[in-house]
Motif scaffolding. Sequence first.
Motif, PDB file in Angstrom:
ATOM      1  N   ALA A 336       0.831  -1.211   0.000  1.00 53.82           N
ATOM      2  CA  ALA A 336       0.000   0.000   0.000  1.00 53.82           C
ATOM      3  C   ALA A 336       0.863   1.258   0.000  1.00 53.82           C
ATOM      4  CB  ALA A 336      -0.926  -0.014   1.211  1.00 53.82           C
ATOM      5  N   LYS A 337       1.888   1.243   0.822  1.00 55.36           N
ATOM      6  CA  LYS A 337       2.760   2.416   0.921  1.00 55.36           C
ATOM      7  C   LYS A 337       3.433   2.681  -0.430  1.00 55.36           C
ATOM      8  CE  LYS A 337       5.083   4.495   4.605  1.00 55.36           C
ATOM      9  NZ  LYS A 337       5.339   4.316   6.006  1.00 55.36           N
ATOM     10  N   LEU A 338       3.954   1.620  -1.050  1.00 57.40           N
ATOM     11  CA  LEU A 338       4.614   1.771  -2.352  1.00 57.40           C
ATOM     12  C   LEU A 338       3.624   2.242  -3.420  1.00 57.40           C
ATOM     13  CD1 LEU A 338       6.713  -1.497  -2.155  1.00 57.40           C
ATOM     14  CD2 LEU A 338       7.682   0.794  -2.433  1.00 57.40           C
ATOM     15  N   ALA A 339       2.369   1.833  -3.278  1.00 60.76           N
ATOM     16  CA  ALA A 339       1.345   2.188  -4.265  1.00 60.76           C
ATOM     17  C   ALA A 339       0.664   3.508  -3.895  1.00 60.76           C
ATOM     18  CB  ALA A 339       0.313   1.080  -4.374  1.00 60.76           C
ATOM     19  N   ASP A 340       1.131   4.135  -2.817  1.00 61.69           N
ATOM     20  CA  ASP A 340       0.607   5.428  -2.409  1.00 61.69           C
ATOM     21  C   ASP A 340      -0.854   5.355  -1.975  1.00 61.69           C
ATOM     22  OD1 ASP A 340       1.290   7.935  -1.898  1.00 61.69           O
ATOM     23  OD2 ASP A 340       1.542   8.594  -3.970  1.00 61.69           O
ATOM     24  N   THR A 341      -1.210   4.284  -1.279  1.00 64.91           N
ATOM     25  CA  THR A 341      -2.585   4.174  -0.792  1.00 64.91           C
ATOM     26  C   THR A 341      -2.568   3.458   0.550  1.00 64.91           C
ATOM     27  OG1 THR A 341      -4.807   3.398  -1.323  1.00 64.91           O
ATOM     28  CG2 THR A 341      -3.009   2.069  -2.177  1.00 64.91           C
ATOM     29  N   VAL A 342      -3.724   2.909   0.964  1.00 56.49           N
ATOM     30  CA  VAL A 342      -3.822   2.220   2.251  1.00 56.49           C
ATOM     31  C   VAL A 342      -4.117   0.742   2.012  1.00 56.49           C
ATOM     32  CG1 VAL A 342      -4.524   4.199   3.639  1.00 56.49           C
ATOM     33  CG2 VAL A 342      -6.255   2.911   2.382  1.00 56.49           C
ATOM     34  N   ASN A 343      -3.783  -0.090   3.019  1.00 53.13           N
ATOM     35  CA  ASN A 343      -4.022  -1.536   2.931  1.00 53.13           C
ATOM     36  C   ASN A 343      -5.493  -1.855   2.609  1.00 53.13           C
ATOM     37  OD1 ASN A 343      -4.862  -0.630   5.427  1.00 53.13           O
ATOM     38  ND2 ASN A 343      -3.683  -2.111   6.616  1.00 53.13           N
ATOM     39  N   TYR A 344      -6.435  -1.057   3.136  1.00 48.63           N
ATOM     40  CA  TYR A 344      -7.855  -1.270   2.856  1.00 48.63           C
ATOM     41  C   TYR A 344      -8.081  -1.295   1.328  1.00 48.63           C
ATOM     42  CZ  TYR A 344      -9.133   0.475   7.650  1.00 48.63           C
ATOM     43  OH  TYR A 344      -9.283   0.692   8.995  1.00 48.63           O
TER      44      TYR A 344
END
Length: 361
Positions: A336-344
């Motif tokens: 998520a961090k690498l994709a610039d978003t959240v785990n949700y």
Amino acid sequence: MISRTWVEIDLSALRHNLTVIKERLKGKKLLAVVKADAYGHGLEGLVPVLDQYIDFWGVASLDEALKIKNDKPIVILSPILQPEVTPVVENDFIPTVSSIEIVRALSKEAQKLHKVVNIFVEVDTGMRRTGVPAENAIEFINDVEDIPNVKIMSIFTHLATASLPEGGPKVLQQVRDFRNLLKRLRNSYMVHVANSAGWLRFPETYEEFDLVRIGILIYGLSPFDHSPTIPIRPILEWKTRIVDIRWVDKGMGVSYDHMFVAPCRMKLATLSVGYGDGYPRSLSNRGYVMIHGKRAPIVGRVCMDLTIVDVTNIPDVKIGDEVTLVGHGITMEEVAKLADTVNYEVATRISTRVPRIYLEK
Ligand SMILES: *Cc1c(COP(=O)(O)O)cnc(C)c1O
């Protein structure tokens, strides 16, 4: 054998998480939030396990409610629309309401079918998304009490800032506003505030209430940008296989737009997964996967069905080898961090074309 890409769900980890959560609930009821196909984990296979631990199901819509084959009460957490009123009453689902028109329609339908429809009333104390604005709540609830064949089973509010490190003061303000409102009601109801983040961080969000609404923690994921503070573990691993291996020379472009140009001679492996499976395209040139326990960086654009990784430094890589996209060596939170978003978002976007396999590990 499924070779393209698949998700493995560890049902013993799910049991472990539910046990850890239940032990810490101090007798509060548990509403398991299973919207969006159990946060992308595939609800169907989880229902028999969850059924042994929970008190209520929480879904987002009528469609999701209809998919649960189980006797426990099913709460629809998002607003329903007029055309959904009949099937909601017919199936004894519990809608969340914040509109008097919907309550009237529910009442009419319930009278027609000689039923009483249970409802949850959401009060907006700060999320500003759904729910009756707090200043109108008393009047709304009193009005609903006078409408036949409709019974308020529960009143709740939803926290806006419980995941935010500096969100504490706003959380506590929402709790105070909610409690002040409850004090002014004629009857007592099942009342609740906490989601996963609220429950973990603020006893004020559940100690004086009856129930908690827990989603992300059930799946062993964190509602924060750091690890959860209870010993849960992820229940999902996302895997794929290598379908092609090739060498490229220095200066050669790779994948669409040649976003990546080989800085030296390199060995590349092509994986059978892409954004059509929900694998984030934003991982292009930034993400990595695990092969034989080692990191393989993504090179170039993630395509719809395929993704290319650098395996120059990983020995003995063969076509057909298993690859971990999320799991051992790379968490959902890291992706998520690498994709610039959240785990949700990463979890719920895993496409329905990716089969879910349920295992007892
Ligand atoms: C999604 C949702 C939850 C669960 O949130 P988590 O952060 O996953 O625990 C709780 N309450 C409502 C109203 C929701 O929409």
